[in-house]
Structure formats: structure tokens, C-alpha cells
Design a protein around this motif. Structure first.
Motif, PDB file in Angstrom:
ATOM      1  N   UNK A 146       0.446  -1.256   0.201  1.00  0.00           N
ATOM      2  CA  UNK A 146       0.019  -0.110   0.524  1.00  0.00           C
ATOM      3  C   UNK A 146       1.002   1.446  -0.279  1.00  0.00           C
ATOM      4  N   UNK A 147       2.105   1.041   0.368  1.00  0.00           N
ATOM      5  CA  UNK A 147       2.669   2.171   0.370  1.00  0.00           C
ATOM      6  C   UNK A 147       4.120   1.366   0.886  1.00  0.00           C
ATOM      7  N   UNK A 148       5.630   2.403   0.988  1.00  0.00           N
ATOM      8  CA  UNK A 148       7.156   2.064   1.580  1.00  0.00           C
ATOM      9  C   UNK A 148       7.004   1.069   2.932  1.00  0.00           C
ATOM     10  N   UNK A 149       5.283   1.996   3.671  1.00  0.00           N
ATOM     11  CA  UNK A 149       5.567   2.331   5.312  1.00  0.00           C
ATOM     12  C   UNK A 149       5.594   0.340   5.157  1.00  0.00           C
ATOM     13  N   UNK A 150       4.146   0.202   4.705  1.00  0.00           N
ATOM     14  CA  UNK A 150       3.843  -0.844   4.723  1.00  0.00           C
ATOM     15  C   UNK A 150       4.315  -2.053   4.269  1.00  0.00           C
ATOM     16  N   UNK A 151       5.098  -1.903   2.914  1.00  0.00           N
ATOM     17  CA  UNK A 151       6.502  -2.683   2.380  1.00  0.00           C
ATOM     18  C   UNK A 151       7.405  -2.853   3.112  1.00  0.00           C
ATOM     19  N   UNK A 152       7.967  -2.062   4.217  1.00  0.00           N
ATOM     20  CA  UNK A 152       8.877  -2.075   5.647  1.00  0.00           C
ATOM     21  C   UNK A 152       8.392  -3.134   6.297  1.00  0.00           C
ATOM     22  N   UNK A 153       6.954  -3.179   7.104  1.00  0.00           N
ATOM     23  CA  UNK A 153       6.745  -3.802   7.573  1.00  0.00           C
ATOM     24  C   UNK A 153       6.532  -5.664   7.483  1.00  0.00           C
ATOM     25  N   UNK A 183       2.767   5.855  11.996  1.00  0.00           N
ATOM     26  CA  UNK A 183       2.338   6.639  13.199  1.00  0.00           C
ATOM     27  C   UNK A 183       2.564   8.164  11.367  1.00  0.00           C
ATOM     28  N   UNK A 184       4.764   8.069  11.090  1.00  0.00           N
ATOM     29  CA  UNK A 184       4.967   8.342  10.093  1.00  0.00           C
ATOM     30  C   UNK A 184       3.886   8.570   8.848  1.00  0.00           C
ATOM     31  N   UNK A 185       3.537   7.242   8.402  1.00  0.00           N
ATOM     32  CA  UNK A 185       2.696   7.255   7.326  1.00  0.00           C
ATOM     33  C   UNK A 185       1.330   7.932   8.394  1.00  0.00           C
ATOM     34  N   UNK A 186       0.523   7.754   8.968  1.00  0.00           N
ATOM     35  CA  UNK A 186      -0.572   8.920   9.344  1.00  0.00           C
ATOM     36  C   UNK A 186       0.090  10.754   9.334  1.00  0.00           C
ATOM     37  N   UNK A 187       0.856  10.710   9.782  1.00  0.00           N
ATOM     38  CA  UNK A 187       1.483  12.608   9.668  1.00  0.00           C
ATOM     39  C   UNK A 187       1.612  12.555   8.025  1.00  0.00           C
ATOM     40  N   UNK A 188       2.098  11.501   7.349  1.00  0.00           N
ATOM     41  CA  UNK A 188       2.330  12.055   5.418  1.00  0.00           C
ATOM     42  C   UNK A 188       1.590  11.768   4.996  1.00  0.00           C
ATOM     43  N   UNK A 189       0.218  11.803   5.839  1.00  0.00           N
ATOM     44  CA  UNK A 189      -1.042  11.966   4.870  1.00  0.00           C
ATOM     45  C   UNK A 189      -1.648  10.873   4.548  1.00  0.00           C
ATOM     46  N   UNK A 234      -5.605   6.413   9.859  1.00  0.00           N
ATOM     47  CA  UNK A 234      -4.918   5.702  11.089  1.00  0.00           C
ATOM     48  C   UNK A 234      -5.364   6.334  12.489  1.00  0.00           C
ATOM     49  N   UNK A 235      -5.504   8.362  12.396  1.00  0.00           N
ATOM     50  CA  UNK A 235      -5.392   9.084  13.694  1.00  0.00           C
ATOM     51  C   UNK A 235      -7.143   8.626  14.269  1.00  0.00           C
ATOM     52  N   UNK A 236      -7.518   7.781  13.656  1.00  0.00           N
ATOM     53  CA  UNK A 236      -9.282   7.426  13.623  1.00  0.00           C
ATOM     54  C   UNK A 236      -9.245   5.973  14.953  1.00  0.00           C
ATOM     55  N   UNK A 237      -7.858   4.979  14.499  1.00  0.00           N
ATOM     56  CA  UNK A 237      -8.138   3.660  15.039  1.00  0.00           C
ATOM     57  C   UNK A 237      -7.088   3.517  16.054  1.00  0.00           C
ATOM     58  N   UNK A 238      -7.060   2.905  17.320  1.00  0.00           N
ATOM     59  CA  UNK A 238      -5.952   3.208  18.296  1.00  0.00           C
ATOM     60  C   UNK A 238      -4.887   2.033  17.760  1.00  0.00           C
ATOM     61  N   UNK A 239      -4.119   1.932  18.194  1.00  0.00           N
ATOM     62  CA  UNK A 239      -3.028   1.309  17.948  1.00  0.00           C
ATOM     63  C   UNK A 239      -3.001   0.149  19.063  1.00  0.00           C
TER      64      UNK A 239
END
Length: 161
Positions: A26-33, A73-79, A150-155
Motif C-alpha cells: 500500500x506504501x513504502x511503510x507497509x512494504x517495510x512492515x 504513525x509516520x504514514x499517518x503524519x504524511x497523510x 489511522x488517527x481514528x483508530x487506536x494501535x
């Protein structure tokens, strides 16, 4: 098939799933996870191989939960948005169910073994599988509701067992 072969097979299957998921992220962040999850499953495979061969096994502390939380969190901050096709969501849910199954498997074998070192290793593997399930649960929650950010859901449930 002994328990080590069985467990290694399951770890290899999980690694393959995560590597496939990392191929269409879905994104580079998801790829990294997903790559971190795949690497963890590969490490589990090697731990099990060494256990069966009666070789010394070193358990490393993992930061995968913190990494996933920080990445989200970084993905959320980046929109960034979390969207996936229904088929992908089902793959995430299947992977989560497999992680829960693996956690139970390792807990059961920790209870059954008379080897104290094996017990510690099985418990450590169970803890890591629990962390993986938690990550997948949260990712699934986020991407299941594309209208939400993501800010609408809690981790939730991120504390280590």
C-alpha cells in the motif's frame, strides 16, 4: 513429521505470504512492515532448525511492534491512507489467524517440553507470534475502513505479553 519440521513448514509459509504482500504494498511503510515480518519468520525457521540439531540458539529482542507503530504513525503524519481490495484484506486476516495459531502451538509445546532451554525458546517464539498477530490485526482494522485515517483508530494491544 516431527514438531520441528511442522513448525519450520509453518514459518516458511508465513514468510512467503509476507514477501508476497511486500511485493504489492500500500506504501513504502507497509512494504517495510511486511519485509520485517518476513525476516522474523525466516529467523524463526533458523531457530527451529538449530533447536532440532541441538545447536546453540540465541534469542534476539525484536522491535517489530515499535517499528510498526512508528511506521504507521509516520504514514499517518504524511497523510497516507490505508486502502486495500477485499481479497487483500482476507489475506491479512488469514495471516493473522495463522499467527494466532502459531502462538498457541508454541505455548502448548513450551508447556509440554521437559527441556528448559526449549521451553524458553518456545515462549519467546509465542510472544513474537503474538506481536505479529497484533500488528496484522491493527493493519486490517486500518485498511478495512478506508474512509478513516489511522488517527481514528487506536494501535491497541501493543504492550508485549
Amino acid at each position: 513429521m516431527n514438531i520441528f519440521e511442522f513448525a519450520r513448514d509453518k514459518e516458511k509459509q508465513a514468510e512467503v505470504i509476507y514477501r508476497k504482500l511486500s511485493g504489492s504494498p500500500l506504501s513504502e511503510g507497509m512494504r517495510a512492515i511486511y519485509l520485517r515480518l518476513a525476516d522474523a519468520e525466516s529467523r524463526h525457521y533458523e531457530i527451529l532448525r538449530k533447536m532440532e540439531a541441538a545447536q546453540k540458539v540465541e534469542l534476539l529482542n525484536t522491535d517489530i511492534l515499535q517499528f510498526a507503530q512508528k511506521t504507521i504513525h509516520q504514514m499517518k503524519s504524511g497523510g497516507g491512507k490505508f486502502e486495500a481490495a477485499t481479497e487483500e484484506i482476507e489475506v491479512y486476516k488469514l495471516a493473522q489467524a495463522q499467527e494466532v495459531e502459531a502462538e498457541k502451538f508454541y505455548q502448548e509445546h513450551a508447556e509440554k517440553t521437559t527441556d528448559e532451554n526449549h521451553r524458553k525458546i518456545f515462549l519467546a517464539l509465542a510472544t513474537e507470534e503474538h506481536q505479529h498477530a497484533t500488528i496484522l490485526e491493527n493493519i486490517t482494522e486500518f485498511i478495512s475502513y478506508p474512509a478513516k485515517h489511522p488517527e481514528d483508530a487506536e494501535f491497541h494491544a501493543l504492550e508485549e505479553k
